[in-house]
Scaffold this motif. Structure first.
Motif, PDB file in Angstrom:
ATOM      1  N   THR A 135      47.075  95.805  15.199  1.00  0.00           N
ATOM      2  CA  THR A 135      46.710  96.704  14.107  1.00  0.00           C
ATOM      3  C   THR A 135      45.202  96.707  13.905  1.00  0.00           C
ATOM      4  O   THR A 135      44.560  95.665  13.929  1.00  0.00           O
ATOM      5  CB  THR A 135      47.404  96.271  12.797  1.00  0.00           C
ATOM      6  OG1 THR A 135      48.809  96.363  12.978  1.00  0.00           O
ATOM      7  CG2 THR A 135      47.005  97.154  11.634  1.00  0.00           C
ATOM      8  N   LYS A 136      44.654  97.902  13.713  1.00  0.00           N
ATOM      9  CA  LYS A 136      43.234  98.050  13.409  1.00  0.00           C
ATOM     10  C   LYS A 136      43.113  98.624  12.007  1.00  0.00           C
ATOM     11  O   LYS A 136      43.666  99.684  11.715  1.00  0.00           O
ATOM     12  CB  LYS A 136      42.564  98.976  14.420  1.00  0.00           C
ATOM     13  CG  LYS A 136      41.088  99.163  14.138  1.00  0.00           C
ATOM     14  CD  LYS A 136      40.388 100.011  15.166  1.00  0.00           C
ATOM     15  CE  LYS A 136      38.927 100.129  14.788  1.00  0.00           C
ATOM     16  NZ  LYS A 136      38.171 100.957  15.680  1.00  0.00           N
ATOM     17  N   GLU A 137      42.407  97.924  11.131  1.00  0.00           N
ATOM     18  CA  GLU A 137      42.178  98.358   9.755  1.00  0.00           C
ATOM     19  C   GLU A 137      40.903  99.193   9.689  1.00  0.00           C
ATOM     20  O   GLU A 137      39.931  98.903  10.386  1.00  0.00           O
ATOM     21  CB  GLU A 137      42.031  97.155   8.827  1.00  0.00           C
ATOM     22  CG  GLU A 137      43.198  96.200   8.828  1.00  0.00           C
ATOM     23  CD  GLU A 137      44.356  96.632   7.952  1.00  0.00           C
ATOM     24  OE1 GLU A 137      44.139  97.472   7.055  1.00  0.00           O
ATOM     25  OE2 GLU A 137      45.473  96.141   8.178  1.00  0.00           O
ATOM     26  N   TYR A 138      40.903 100.212   8.847  1.00  0.00           N
ATOM     27  CA  TYR A 138      39.730 101.056   8.639  1.00  0.00           C
ATOM     28  C   TYR A 138      39.262 100.880   7.202  1.00  0.00           C
ATOM     29  O   TYR A 138      39.896 101.361   6.274  1.00  0.00           O
ATOM     30  CB  TYR A 138      40.056 102.527   8.910  1.00  0.00           C
ATOM     31  CG  TYR A 138      40.227 102.832  10.376  1.00  0.00           C
ATOM     32  CD1 TYR A 138      39.194 103.403  11.104  1.00  0.00           C
ATOM     33  CD2 TYR A 138      41.413 102.533  11.035  1.00  0.00           C
ATOM     34  CE1 TYR A 138      39.332 103.680  12.458  1.00  0.00           C
ATOM     35  CE2 TYR A 138      41.563 102.802  12.388  1.00  0.00           C
ATOM     36  CZ  TYR A 138      40.523 103.367  13.084  1.00  0.00           C
ATOM     37  OH  TYR A 138      40.663 103.626  14.418  1.00  0.00           O
ATOM     38  N   GLU A 139      38.153 100.179   7.047  1.00  0.00           N
ATOM     39  CA  GLU A 139      37.612  99.923   5.710  1.00  0.00           C
ATOM     40  C   GLU A 139      36.788 101.098   5.199  1.00  0.00           C
ATOM     41  O   GLU A 139      36.786 101.396   4.019  1.00  0.00           O
ATOM     42  CB  GLU A 139      36.742  98.660   5.736  1.00  0.00           C
ATOM     43  CG  GLU A 139      37.494  97.410   6.139  1.00  0.00           C
ATOM     44  CD  GLU A 139      38.579  97.026   5.145  1.00  0.00           C
ATOM     45  OE1 GLU A 139      38.393  97.233   3.931  1.00  0.00           O
ATOM     46  OE2 GLU A 139      39.622  96.522   5.603  1.00  0.00           O
ATOM     47  N   LEU A 140      36.064 101.763   6.115  1.00  0.00           N
ATOM     48  CA  LEU A 140      35.174 102.856   5.734  1.00  0.00           C
ATOM     49  C   LEU A 140      35.322 103.980   6.748  1.00  0.00           C
ATOM     50  O   LEU A 140      35.279 103.740   7.951  1.00  0.00           O
ATOM     51  CB  LEU A 140      33.717 102.366   5.709  1.00  0.00           C
ATOM     52  CG  LEU A 140      32.662 103.387   5.348  1.00  0.00           C
ATOM     53  CD1 LEU A 140      32.846 103.849   3.903  1.00  0.00           C
ATOM     54  CD2 LEU A 140      31.281 102.802   5.539  1.00  0.00           C
ATOM     55  N   ASN A 141      35.511 105.193   6.266  1.00  0.00           N
ATOM     56  CA  ASN A 141      35.658 106.348   7.137  1.00  0.00           C
ATOM     57  C   ASN A 141      34.516 107.326   6.886  1.00  0.00           C
ATOM     58  O   ASN A 141      34.264 107.700   5.745  1.00  0.00           O
ATOM     59  CB  ASN A 141      36.992 107.058   6.861  1.00  0.00           C
ATOM     60  CG  ASN A 141      38.172 106.216   7.262  1.00  0.00           C
ATOM     61  OD1 ASN A 141      38.320 105.863   8.419  1.00  0.00           O
ATOM     62  ND2 ASN A 141      39.018 105.886   6.306  1.00  0.00           N
ATOM     63  N   THR A 142      33.850 107.734   7.953  1.00  0.00           N
ATOM     64  CA  THR A 142      32.801 108.744   7.804  1.00  0.00           C
ATOM     65  C   THR A 142      33.377 110.151   7.875  1.00  0.00           C
ATOM     66  O   THR A 142      32.736 111.096   7.448  1.00  0.00           O
ATOM     67  CB  THR A 142      31.723 108.580   8.901  1.00  0.00           C
ATOM     68  OG1 THR A 142      32.354 108.672  10.180  1.00  0.00           O
ATOM     69  CG2 THR A 142      31.017 107.235   8.759  1.00  0.00           C
ATOM     70  N   ALA A 143      34.589 110.268   8.417  1.00  0.00           N
ATOM     71  CA  ALA A 143      35.270 111.561   8.498  1.00  0.00           C
ATOM     72  C   ALA A 143      36.634 111.442   7.827  1.00  0.00           C
ATOM     73  O   ALA A 143      37.278 110.392   7.855  1.00  0.00           O
ATOM     74  CB  ALA A 143      35.440 111.997   9.942  1.00  0.00           C
ATOM     75  N   VAL A 144      37.056 112.534   7.218  1.00  0.00           N
ATOM     76  CA  VAL A 144      38.330 112.606   6.505  1.00  0.00           C
ATOM     77  C   VAL A 144      39.069 113.820   7.034  1.00  0.00           C
ATOM     78  O   VAL A 144      38.446 114.817   7.412  1.00  0.00           O
ATOM     79  CB  VAL A 144      38.066 112.742   4.978  1.00  0.00           C
ATOM     80  CG1 VAL A 144      39.335 113.009   4.208  1.00  0.00           C
ATOM     81  CG2 VAL A 144      37.360 111.501   4.450  1.00  0.00           C
ATOM     82  N   ASP A 145      40.383 113.751   7.076  1.00  0.00           N
ATOM     83  CA  ASP A 145      41.180 114.902   7.507  1.00  0.00           C
ATOM     84  C   ASP A 145      41.564 115.744   6.299  1.00  0.00           C
ATOM     85  O   ASP A 145      42.026 115.209   5.292  1.00  0.00           O
ATOM     86  CB  ASP A 145      42.470 114.452   8.201  1.00  0.00           C
ATOM     87  CG  ASP A 145      42.214 113.884   9.582  1.00  0.00           C
ATOM     88  OD1 ASP A 145      41.175 114.205  10.175  1.00  0.00           O
ATOM     89  OD2 ASP A 145      43.054 113.118  10.067  1.00  0.00           O
ATOM     90  N   TYR A 146      41.336 117.046   6.413  1.00  0.00           N
ATOM     91  CA  TYR A 146      41.814 117.988   5.398  1.00  0.00           C
ATOM     92  C   TYR A 146      43.017 118.699   6.005  1.00  0.00           C
ATOM     93  O   TYR A 146      42.928 119.275   7.092  1.00  0.00           O
ATOM     94  CB  TYR A 146      40.741 118.999   5.003  1.00  0.00           C
ATOM     95  CG  TYR A 146      41.274 120.050   4.067  1.00  0.00           C
ATOM     96  CD1 TYR A 146      41.572 119.725   2.743  1.00  0.00           C
ATOM     97  CD2 TYR A 146      41.525 121.341   4.496  1.00  0.00           C
ATOM     98  CE1 TYR A 146      42.092 120.675   1.884  1.00  0.00           C
ATOM     99  CE2 TYR A 146      42.046 122.296   3.642  1.00  0.00           C
ATOM    100  CZ  TYR A 146      42.326 121.955   2.337  1.00  0.00           C
ATOM    101  OH  TYR A 146      42.860 122.899   1.484  1.00  0.00           O
TER     102      TYR A 146
END
Length: 139
Positions: free
Chosen positions: A44-55
Protein backbone atom coordinates in the motif's frame (compact mmCIF):
# COMPACT_ATOMS: atom_id res chain seq x y z
CA UNK A 1 -22.88 -26.86 15.51
CA UNK A 2 -19.64 -24.95 14.83
CA UNK A 3 -20.26 -25.11 11.07
CA UNK A 4 -23.73 -23.63 11.61
CA UNK A 5 -22.34 -20.62 13.48
CA UNK A 6 -19.60 -20.15 10.87
CA UNK A 7 -22.24 -20.06 8.13
CA UNK A 8 -24.33 -17.54 10.11
CA UNK A 9 -21.31 -15.26 10.59
CA UNK A 10 -20.39 -15.41 6.90
CA UNK A 11 -23.97 -14.60 5.87
CA UNK A 12 -24.08 -11.67 8.30
CA UNK A 13 -20.83 -10.28 6.96
CA UNK A 14 -22.04 -10.58 3.39
CA UNK A 15 -25.34 -8.95 4.28
CA UNK A 16 -23.57 -5.99 5.89
CA UNK A 17 -21.53 -5.13 2.81
CA UNK A 18 -22.09 -1.66 1.40
CA UNK A 19 -24.03 -2.38 -1.80
CA UNK A 20 -23.81 0.33 -4.42
CA UNK A 21 -27.07 1.27 -6.10
CA UNK A 22 -27.49 3.15 -9.37
CA UNK A 23 -29.14 5.98 -7.40
CA UNK A 24 -25.89 6.44 -5.42
CA UNK A 25 -23.73 6.96 -8.51
CA UNK A 26 -24.48 10.70 -8.32
CA UNK A 27 -22.23 10.74 -5.24
CA UNK A 28 -19.27 10.53 -7.63
CA UNK A 29 -19.85 14.16 -8.66
CA UNK A 30 -17.26 16.53 -7.28
CA UNK A 31 -13.59 16.85 -6.40
CA UNK A 32 -11.65 13.79 -5.23
CA UNK A 33 -8.08 13.15 -4.13
CA UNK A 34 -6.26 9.85 -3.91
CA UNK A 35 -5.84 8.74 -0.32
CA UNK A 36 -3.97 5.48 -0.96
CA UNK A 37 -3.29 2.81 -3.55
CA UNK A 38 -3.07 -0.92 -2.88
CA UNK A 39 -1.04 -2.86 -5.43
CA UNK A 40 -1.84 -6.39 -6.54
CA UNK A 41 0.89 -7.76 -4.24
CA UNK A 42 -0.79 -6.16 -1.21
CA UNK A 43 1.68 -3.31 -0.87
CA UNK A 44 0.00 0.00 0.00
CA UNK A 45 1.16 3.51 -0.86
CA UNK A 46 -0.29 6.38 1.19
CA UNK A 47 -0.75 9.84 -0.33
CA UNK A 48 -0.35 12.59 2.25
CA UNK A 49 -0.33 15.52 -0.19
CA UNK A 50 -1.76 15.71 -3.70
CA UNK A 51 -0.84 18.42 -6.19
CA UNK A 52 -3.58 17.24 -8.55
CA UNK A 53 -7.20 16.38 -7.78
CA UNK A 54 -9.75 14.55 -9.92
CA UNK A 55 -12.95 16.36 -10.83
CA UNK A 56 -15.75 13.96 -11.75
CA UNK A 57 -19.02 14.97 -13.37
CA UNK A 58 -21.66 12.32 -14.03
CA UNK A 59 -25.19 12.49 -15.39
CA UNK A 60 -27.16 9.26 -15.68
CA UNK A 61 -24.47 6.72 -16.62
CA UNK A 62 -22.15 8.98 -18.62
CA UNK A 63 -19.58 11.42 -17.42
CA UNK A 64 -16.02 12.68 -17.44
CA UNK A 65 -13.03 12.93 -15.14
CA UNK A 66 -10.35 15.59 -15.41
CA UNK A 67 -7.32 16.67 -13.43
CA UNK A 68 -7.51 19.97 -11.60
CA UNK A 69 -4.82 21.73 -9.63
CA UNK A 70 -5.70 23.46 -6.35
CA UNK A 71 -3.89 26.71 -5.57
CA UNK A 72 -3.00 28.17 -2.18
CA UNK A 73 -5.60 30.94 -2.51
CA UNK A 74 -8.41 28.35 -2.69
CA UNK A 75 -8.91 28.64 -6.45
CA UNK A 76 -8.39 25.79 -8.90
CA UNK A 77 -6.57 25.59 -12.24
CA UNK A 78 -7.86 23.02 -14.69
CA UNK A 79 -6.65 21.24 -17.77
CA UNK A 80 -8.64 20.99 -20.96
CA UNK A 81 -8.17 17.23 -21.08
CA UNK A 82 -11.04 15.08 -19.89
CA UNK A 83 -11.45 11.32 -19.77
CA UNK A 84 -14.95 10.37 -20.94
CA UNK A 85 -16.57 7.37 -19.28
CA UNK A 86 -19.76 5.39 -19.05
CA UNK A 87 -20.90 3.24 -16.15
CA UNK A 88 -22.16 -0.24 -16.89
CA UNK A 89 -23.91 -2.48 -14.36
CA UNK A 90 -22.67 -6.02 -14.91
CA UNK A 91 -22.77 -9.10 -12.65
CA UNK A 92 -24.18 -7.08 -9.73
CA UNK A 93 -21.35 -4.54 -9.85
CA UNK A 94 -20.67 -1.23 -11.55
CA UNK A 95 -17.87 -0.94 -14.08
CA UNK A 96 -16.51 2.41 -15.22
CA UNK A 97 -15.54 2.20 -18.90
CA UNK A 98 -13.06 4.94 -19.88
CA UNK A 99 -12.23 5.97 -23.41
CA UNK A 100 -9.70 8.57 -24.48
CA UNK A 101 -7.99 9.37 -27.74
CA UNK A 102 -5.09 7.14 -26.66
CA UNK A 103 -6.56 4.32 -24.59
CA UNK A 104 -9.52 2.46 -23.15
CA UNK A 105 -9.71 0.80 -19.73
CA UNK A 106 -12.16 -0.46 -17.12
CA UNK A 107 -12.33 0.07 -13.36
CA UNK A 108 -14.74 -1.71 -11.02
CA UNK A 109 -16.41 0.51 -8.45
CA UNK A 110 -15.84 -1.28 -5.13
CA UNK A 111 -17.14 1.18 -2.53
CA UNK A 112 -19.02 4.47 -2.68
CA UNK A 113 -20.14 6.89 0.00
CA UNK A 114 -20.57 10.63 0.35
CA UNK A 115 -16.96 11.04 1.48
CA UNK A 116 -15.05 8.25 -0.26
CA UNK A 117 -14.97 5.68 -3.01
CA UNK A 118 -12.63 3.02 -4.34
CA UNK A 119 -12.05 1.39 -7.71
CA UNK A 120 -10.01 -1.61 -8.84
CA UNK A 121 -8.53 -1.88 -12.32
CA UNK A 122 -7.74 -4.96 -14.41
CA UNK A 123 -4.21 -5.10 -12.95
CA UNK A 124 -5.85 -5.57 -9.51
CA UNK A 125 -4.64 -2.17 -8.29
CA UNK A 126 -7.15 -0.51 -5.98
CA UNK A 127 -7.37 3.27 -5.72
CA UNK A 128 -8.97 4.79 -2.62
CA UNK A 129 -10.30 8.33 -2.96
CA UNK A 130 -11.53 10.81 -0.39
CA UNK A 131 -13.54 13.95 -1.04
CA UNK A 132 -11.23 16.91 -1.58
CA UNK A 133 -11.49 19.81 0.85
CA UNK A 134 -9.77 22.96 -0.40
CA UNK A 135 -7.46 24.84 1.94
CA UNK A 136 -7.08 28.60 1.66
CA UNK A 137 -3.74 29.63 3.18
CA UNK A 138 -3.64 33.14 1.66
CA UNK A 139 -5.80 35.71 3.41
Amino acid sequence: MGKYWSLVIVLLLLGCQNKISSENLILLNGYWEIEKVTLSNGETKEYELNTAVDYIQIKDVKGFRKKVYPKFDGSIDTSNDAEQFSIVEQNERFEIHYKTEFSTWVEVLKTLSEDSFSVTNTAQITYYYKRFEPVNVIR
